[in-house]
Design a protein around this motif. Structure first.
Motif, PDB file in Angstrom:
ATOM      1  N   UNK A  42       0.866  -1.174   0.000  1.00  0.00           N
ATOM      2  CA  UNK A  42       0.000   0.000   0.000  1.00  0.00           C
ATOM      3  C   UNK A  42       0.902   1.224   0.000  1.00  0.00           C
ATOM      4  N   UNK A  43       0.672   2.132  -0.923  1.00  0.00           N
ATOM      5  CA  UNK A  43       1.607   3.234  -1.099  1.00  0.00           C
ATOM      6  C   UNK A  43       0.916   4.475  -1.629  1.00  0.00           C
ATOM      7  N   UNK A  44       1.569   5.619  -1.393  1.00  0.00           N
ATOM      8  CA  UNK A  44       1.144   6.873  -2.023  1.00  0.00           C
ATOM      9  C   UNK A  44       2.043   7.195  -3.203  1.00  0.00           C
ATOM     10  N   UNK A  45       3.154   6.460  -3.333  1.00  0.00           N
ATOM     11  CA  UNK A  45       4.095   6.688  -4.427  1.00  0.00           C
ATOM     12  C   UNK A  45       3.783   5.741  -5.580  1.00  0.00           C
ATOM     13  N   UNK A  46       3.901   6.260  -6.780  1.00  0.00           N
ATOM     14  CA  UNK A  46       3.688   5.427  -7.960  1.00  0.00           C
ATOM     15  C   UNK A  46       2.244   5.090  -8.218  1.00  0.00           C
ATOM     16  N   UNK A  47       1.306   5.881  -7.644  1.00  0.00           N
ATOM     17  CA  UNK A  47      -0.119   5.643  -7.847  1.00  0.00           C
ATOM     18  C   UNK A  47      -0.732   6.829  -8.575  1.00  0.00           C
ATOM     19  N   UNK A  48      -1.852   6.591  -9.232  1.00  0.00           N
ATOM     20  CA  UNK A  48      -2.462   7.666 -10.023  1.00  0.00           C
ATOM     21  C   UNK A  48      -3.002   8.777  -9.143  1.00  0.00           C
ATOM     22  N   UNK A  49      -3.366   8.447  -7.901  1.00  0.00           N
ATOM     23  CA  UNK A  49      -3.922   9.460  -7.005  1.00  0.00           C
ATOM     24  C   UNK A  49      -3.990   8.905  -5.597  1.00  0.00           C
ATOM     25  N   UNK A  50      -3.445   9.645  -4.623  1.00  0.00           N
ATOM     26  CA  UNK A  50      -3.556   9.245  -3.234  1.00  0.00           C
ATOM     27  C   UNK A  50      -3.024   7.853  -2.989  1.00  0.00           C
ATOM     28  N   UNK A  51      -3.691   7.124  -2.105  1.00  0.00           N
ATOM     29  CA  UNK A  51      -3.287   5.754  -1.825  1.00  0.00           C
ATOM     30  C   UNK A  51      -3.643   4.828  -2.980  1.00  0.00           C
ATOM     31  N   UNK A  52      -2.839   3.803  -3.132  1.00  0.00           N
ATOM     32  CA  UNK A  52      -3.085   2.761  -4.106  1.00  0.00           C
ATOM     33  C   UNK A  52      -2.283   1.539  -3.716  1.00  0.00           C
ATOM     34  N   UNK A  53      -2.319   0.513  -4.552  1.00  0.00           N
ATOM     35  CA  UNK A  53      -1.545  -0.695  -4.292  1.00  0.00           C
ATOM     36  C   UNK A  53      -0.564  -0.880  -5.446  1.00  0.00           C
ATOM     37  N   UNK A  54       0.698  -1.150  -5.100  1.00  0.00           N
ATOM     38  CA  UNK A  54       1.773  -1.224  -6.077  1.00  0.00           C
ATOM     39  C   UNK A  54       2.460  -2.586  -5.967  1.00  0.00           C
ATOM     40  N   UNK A  55       2.861  -3.119  -7.111  1.00  0.00           N
ATOM     41  CA  UNK A  55       3.581  -4.395  -7.126  1.00  0.00           C
ATOM     42  C   UNK A  55       5.039  -4.168  -6.733  1.00  0.00           C
ATOM     43  N   UNK A  56       5.487  -4.866  -5.678  1.00  0.00           N
ATOM     44  CA  UNK A  56       6.889  -4.790  -5.262  1.00  0.00           C
ATOM     45  C   UNK A  56       7.759  -5.771  -6.036  1.00  0.00           C
ATOM     46  N   UNK A  57       7.109  -6.798  -6.580  1.00  0.00           N
ATOM     47  CA  UNK A  57       7.758  -7.760  -7.462  1.00  0.00           C
ATOM     48  C   UNK A  57       6.809  -8.009  -8.627  1.00  0.00           C
ATOM     49  N   UNK A  58       7.314  -8.575  -9.710  1.00  0.00           N
ATOM     50  CA  UNK A  58       6.439  -8.857 -10.846  1.00  0.00           C
ATOM     51  C   UNK A  58       5.387  -9.886 -10.441  1.00  0.00           C
ATOM     52  N   UNK A  59       4.190  -9.700 -10.960  1.00  0.00           N
ATOM     53  CA  UNK A  59       3.039 -10.552 -10.625  1.00  0.00           C
ATOM     54  C   UNK A  59       2.508 -11.159 -11.917  1.00  0.00           C
ATOM     55  N   UNK A  60       2.153 -12.441 -11.860  1.00  0.00           N
ATOM     56  CA  UNK A  60       1.620 -13.133 -13.024  1.00  0.00           C
ATOM     57  C   UNK A  60       0.099 -13.269 -12.924  1.00  0.00           C
ATOM     58  N   UNK A  61      -0.584 -13.402 -14.069  1.00  0.00           N
ATOM     59  CA  UNK A  61      -2.042 -13.597 -14.046  1.00  0.00           C
ATOM     60  C   UNK A  61      -2.419 -14.799 -13.188  1.00  0.00           C
ATOM     61  N   UNK A  62      -3.474 -14.635 -12.398  1.00  0.00           N
ATOM     62  CA  UNK A  62      -3.942 -15.718 -11.534  1.00  0.00           C
ATOM     63  C   UNK A  62      -3.364 -15.676 -10.139  1.00  0.00           C
TER      64      UNK A  62
END
Length: 452
Positions: A42-62
């Motif tokens: 959960x971060x305020x950095x790297x998000x389109x606005x305010x709080x968001x959720x950001x991938x810390x590592x690459x994530x695959x479908x599923x």
């Protein structure tokens, strides 16, 4: 329904805020069994606005991003006054269906020991919500004229006032031990309605239950942190024991994780959530032609009273067929008309010769199926009958007149970065939003339908 983009400093809406609300929320998640993948943050950095959720590592479908146990959901069935709300269910019926959840929120917000207090700390300040219902009426009308949003907001405000004074306030006054005077406020209720409109979720019905009433709204901690785009990369799945947010696309390290609120046009996004996706990112955007506008365009083409009477007869017949209505709209997407059956039938009935209309009525609306391709894709418009194209073009022109600006003026503003940057946030949202989409979508229609 899902959650909106967050924009400003957040804190508990009633009471003090945690100096580090994210840390408090993550600690609470561990305590209640809300599992977040180590690959997300959960971060305020790297998000389109305010709080968001950001991938810390690459994530695959599923891959599972997080799972929310049903006991952690905040609803009329899980709050501390759930028994009372169930017993009083009959008295809490309302047009919106949201009153029990709103009462649950009003009660939990005032309770210092509420199990959801760390969750509330991540909410936006209620006074900062950007829904058009909080804009001055003059600004709402000026910026969103022609989109249908000002009219929808007026209905919302009327319903909110009615629900509060006829249902919610009497209920709170009847239980003064459960609702302190500080939460008996029409302003707070108004703000919570906007928050529920934007941040709540509604569990879909099973296919066999389609004829039942919709499920009531509920609040889903963690899921309402995710921001929205049309081209989303995650989706919420419902299971008996928990709700699971699952990746639907590859998500590279450092990229934001987006949920979807559904296929939402920009006018719906700004009405319900207070933001839009900048043109042309919202591939789900649509433009509407009010059904009565098509009737008005058709009436423009009549010359004598007899023709006007016949056209009114045709319109009444379309109403009988449930193809049109006084408050309905024909919905146009990027490539096709989404209400194709309704618009095709309307153009057919309003444009057919008088004798053919009599036969059509005699056959209960079952015309001759052996006709040319009348599919309403944008590309196919030049192939439509000339009378259809003319009526469609006239309807577009009438609709465009309802907007305060024209396409060229909007394009000039969008292309001038210096001038655009000086606009208020609301002016920018309105420019990127509903009226802009209608002008741009119908520019395609105008080009196609001008070949008359």
């Amino acid at each position: 329904m899902a959650t909106p983009a967050k924009r400003q400093r957040v804190a508990g809406p009633v009471g003090g805020g945690d100096p580090d609300p994210v840390a408090g929320f993550l600690s609470w998640c561990q305590c209640v069994g809300l599992e977040l993948s180590p690959k997300v943050a959960v971060s305020r950095k790297g998000t389109v606005a305010g709080y968001g959720m950001v991938a810390q590592e690459s994530v695959q479908p599923g891959e599972l991003l997080f799972a929310v146990p049903r006991a952690v959901l905040l609803s009329q069935h899980t709050c501390s006054i759930s028994g009372l709300l169930e017993r009083e269910r009959g008295a809490l019926q309302s047009q919106s269906g949201w009153v029990p959840l709103l009462l649950a929120l009003l009660h939990e917000l005032q309770a210092p020991a509420s199990p959801w207090s760390p969750y509330f700390a991540l909410w936006p300040e209620l006074g900062s919500l950007e829904h058009p219902m909080f804009w001055p009426q003059e600004e709402r009308q000026r910026l969103l004229q022609g989109t249908g949003v000002p009219e929808a907001v007026e209905k919302d405000l009327t319903n909110i006032r009615s629900e509060y004074y006829s249902i919610v306030l009497p209920f709170m006054e009847a239980h003064p031990d459960l609702f302190s005077p500080r939460v008996r406020s029409p302003e707070l209720y108004h703000q919570l309605v906007a928050l529920v409109m934007a941040y709540s979720f509604q569990e879909p019905l099973e296919e066999e239950d389609d004829d039942k009433e919709p499920n009531p709204p509920l609040m889903v901690p963690a899921a309402d942190i995710l921001n929205h785009v049309a081209n989303h990369n995650a989706n919420l799945e419902y299971s008996p024991n928990c709700l699971r947010m699952v990746a639907t696309q590859p998500i590279p390290k450092g990229h934001e994780i987006f949920n979807t609120y559904g296929q939402m046009a920009n006018w719906q996004l700004i009405h319900m959530y207070g933001f839009v996706e900048p043109y042309p990112d919202n591939t789900d955007d649509t433009a509407d032609i009010q059904m009565v506008t098509v009737r008005e365009a058709a009436l423009q083409g009549t010359k004598v009273a007899a023709e006007r009477l016949l056209l009114c007869e045709r319109w009444d017949y379309l109403c009988k067929l449930e193809m049109v209505g006084e408050e309905g709209a024909f919905v146009i997407g990027w490539e096709e008309v989404l209400t194709e059956e309704e618009l095709t039938t309307t153009l057919q009935v309003l444009c057919m010769p008088a004798e053919e209309f009599r036969e059509f009525k005699d056959q209960d609306g079952r015309g001759d199926d052996k006709q040319e391709d009348n599919s309403l894709t944008i590309r196919n418009i030049p192939k439509l009958k000339e009378s259809w194209r003319q009526l469609l073009r006239d309807s577009v022109l009438l609709t465009l007149k309802t907007y305060a600006t024209d396409l060229k003026a909007e394009q000039d503003l969008l292309s001038n970065k210096e001038v655009y940057a000086k606009l208020s946030r609301r002016e920018q949202q309105a420019l990127q939003g509903p009226s802009s989409m209608f002008s741009k979508t119908n520019e395609k229609m105008m080009v196609s339908s001008s070949e008359l």
